[in-house]
Design an enzyme around this catalytic site. Structure first.
Site, PDB file in Angstrom:
ATOM      1  N   LYS A 185      64.455 -30.196  24.522  1.00 21.40           N
ATOM      2  CA  LYS A 185      65.448 -29.652  25.458  1.00 21.40           C
ATOM      3  C   LYS A 185      66.535 -28.881  24.708  1.00 21.40           C
ATOM      4  O   LYS A 185      66.646 -28.947  23.487  1.00 21.40           O
ATOM      5  CB  LYS A 185      66.054 -30.797  26.290  1.00 21.40           C
ATOM      6  CG  LYS A 185      64.996 -31.536  27.120  1.00 21.40           C
ATOM      7  CD  LYS A 185      64.309 -30.617  28.110  1.00 21.40           C
ATOM      8  CE  LYS A 185      63.352 -31.352  29.046  1.00 21.40           C
ATOM      9  NZ  LYS A 185      62.063 -31.735  28.420  1.00 21.40           N
TER      10      LYS A 185
HETATM   11  C1  LIG Z   1      61.359 -31.204  34.714  1.00 19.82           C
HETATM   12  C2  LIG Z   1      61.394 -32.491  33.943  1.00 19.82           C
HETATM   13  N1  LIG Z   1      61.678 -33.625  34.591  1.00 19.82           N
HETATM   14  C3  LIG Z   1      61.765 -34.809  33.947  1.00 19.82           C
HETATM   15  C4  LIG Z   1      61.542 -34.888  32.588  1.00 19.82           C
HETATM   16  C5  LIG Z   1      61.619 -36.213  31.930  1.00 19.82           C
HETATM   17  O1  LIG Z   1      62.532 -36.200  30.877  1.00 19.82           O
HETATM   18  P1  LIG Z   1      62.459 -37.314  29.719  1.00 19.82           P
HETATM   19  O2  LIG Z   1      61.369 -36.898  28.781  1.00 19.82           O
HETATM   20  O3  LIG Z   1      63.816 -37.272  29.086  1.00 19.82           O
HETATM   21  O4  LIG Z   1      62.164 -38.617  30.367  1.00 19.82           O
HETATM   22  C6  LIG Z   1      61.249 -33.729  31.863  1.00 19.82           C
HETATM   23  C7  LIG Z   1      60.980 -33.784  30.422  1.00 19.82           C
HETATM   24  O5  LIG Z   1      60.208 -33.020  29.885  1.00 19.82           O
HETATM   25  C8  LIG Z   1      61.162 -32.491  32.560  1.00 19.82           C
HETATM   26  O6  LIG Z   1      60.885 -31.357  31.918  1.00 19.82           O
END
Ligand SMILES: Cc1ncc(COP(=O)(O)O)c(C=O)c1O
Length: 377
Positions: A185
């Site tokens: 990110k």
């Molecule tokens: C659109 C979206 N939602 C949710 C997530 C979940 O994030 P995390 O990996 O921090 O749990 C991501 C992670 O790639 C994402 O791109």
């Protein structure tokens, strides 16, 4: 080509003082949630217009907590997009509810808000939009829709930290906002995330859902109660200190990503038949630079050829209603033609703030030959 010549599709930027700060936390004797998490939350809150923010061990956890706070439970429905990382819909299933997909707008590749009203039923509790690649969903229309139908909004802003809607930073307005700090990110804590909340009472309940529902009270050392079956979603100080090292660079990272996007647009050979994303240098944080290959191209072959040229390419994402898990729930091919087409043809080209202009030129130079060799038989 040596390994160091390989251009990945993304790469985190971690500065030396951050590495030293991590070492200092490790030496401090306090490595899990503590003062660094509180400092990180305070800085995030300042960026989000003073709204309460609670750090989480992932955005997936933040979404799970957000659904609990919004009262989403067994038998409920949550409207979302099929074009996202599967976490977006998995969390709805884990809450015992049903994800209800609606198709994407082919231009923005985000949920088509025009289609949402037809998907609303008496069981609908919330809308869960996703700012794909960091391009914000239209917040004015989103919240007008939610108000008209008395629905909660859980913004999956995993990818849009640093983006804004009409000048308002994502997270600084709206209902519940979930942000990811995963390694890919724009701002990272390696793994991590946060949830932006409406008020202090909701933030307090968020803390309970975040960590086992444990309440400590009174001024005695043993005053403890448990009031709900919370999860285990707390961020560590080790991770928080990485985030603290990243936040001062957010504006510069976003500016650099926008400059790289401009260069992609300026140099991209339009005769190749690829579809470029909306050209937005004001609101989008350019988390990813995604192009749609012509339907005549074999994407797997294209990625193989790009990799042979030393360039990493990602796929974000196949339309998720076509995964077995969701087909078993009744979703079928053909239901969301835009999401399906985008999911079949999307590729994420390299995009990260330490990329050089010449890296963009290298990608652009490789795309034509890779496509030429990728035509389906
Ligand atoms: C659109 C979206 N939602 C949710 C997530 C979940 O994030 P995390 O990996 O921090 O749990 C991501 C992670 O790639 C994402 O791109």
């Amino acid at each position: 080509m040596t390994a160091s010549d390989f251009l990945p599709f993304t790469r985190p930027t971690i500065h030396e003082p951050t590495i030293e700060a991590v070492a200092a936390v490790l030496r401090s004797g306090w490595i899990t949630s503590g003062p660094k998490v509180r400092e990180f939350e305070a800085q995030l809150s300042a960026l989000c217009g003073g709204r309460p923010v609670r750090a989480m061990s992932s955005a997936t956890g933040a979404l799970e907590v957000a659904l609990a706070l919004a009262g989403v439970a067994a038998g409920d429905e949550v409207i979302t997009t099929p074009l996202s990382w599967v976490a977006t819909a998995n969390v709805v299933l884990r809450a015992g509810a049903r994800p209800v997909f609606v198709d994407c707008d082919p231009r923005t590749r985000n949920i088509d808000l025009e289609l949402v009203p037809a998907a609303i039923t008496p069981r609908t509790r919330a809308i869960l939009p996703v700012d794909l690649a960091g391009l914000p969903v239209d917040r004015d229309r989103l919240y007008a829709l939610a108000a008209a139908h008395r629905l909660r909004v859980i913004e999956d802003a995993a990818q849009s930290f640093g983006a804004n809607w009409a000048g308002r930073m994502i997270g600084s307005c709206g209902d519940l906002v979930s942000i990811s700090f995963h390694a890919n990110k724009n701002i990272t804590t390696a793994e991590g995330g946060c949830l932006v909340l409406n008020d202090a009472a909701e933030a307090r309940r968020c803390e309970l859902w975040r960590l086992q529902g444990v309440e400590r009270h009174g001024d005695s050392w043993d005053g403890m109660d448990v009031t709900l079956a919370g999860g285990k979603h707390n961020l560590t100080d080790v991770a928080a200190v990485i985030g603290l090292g990243q936040l001062p660079h957010l504006a510069a990272f976003t500016a650099r990503r926008r400059a790289l996007a401009r260069r992609y647009f300026a140099r991209f050979d339009r005769s190749l038949g690829c579809e470029l994303p909306p050209e937005d240098y004001a609101q989008c944080n350019w988390h990813m630079f995604q192009v749609l290959l012509p339907e005549t191209a074999d994407r797997n072959l294209f990625i193989t050829r790009m990799r042979a040229a030393g360039i990493g390419v990602g796929v974000h994402y196949p339309a998720m209603h076509l995964f077995s898990l969701f087909r078993e729930l009744g979703w079928r091919p053909g239901q969301f033609p835009h999401a399906e087409r985008i999911g079949r043809s999307t590729v994420s080209l390299p995009m990260f703030p330490t990329m050089q202009d010449r890296d963009v030129d290298r990608v652009i130079a490789a795309v034509g030959p890779a496509l030429a060799g990728s035509a389906r038989p």
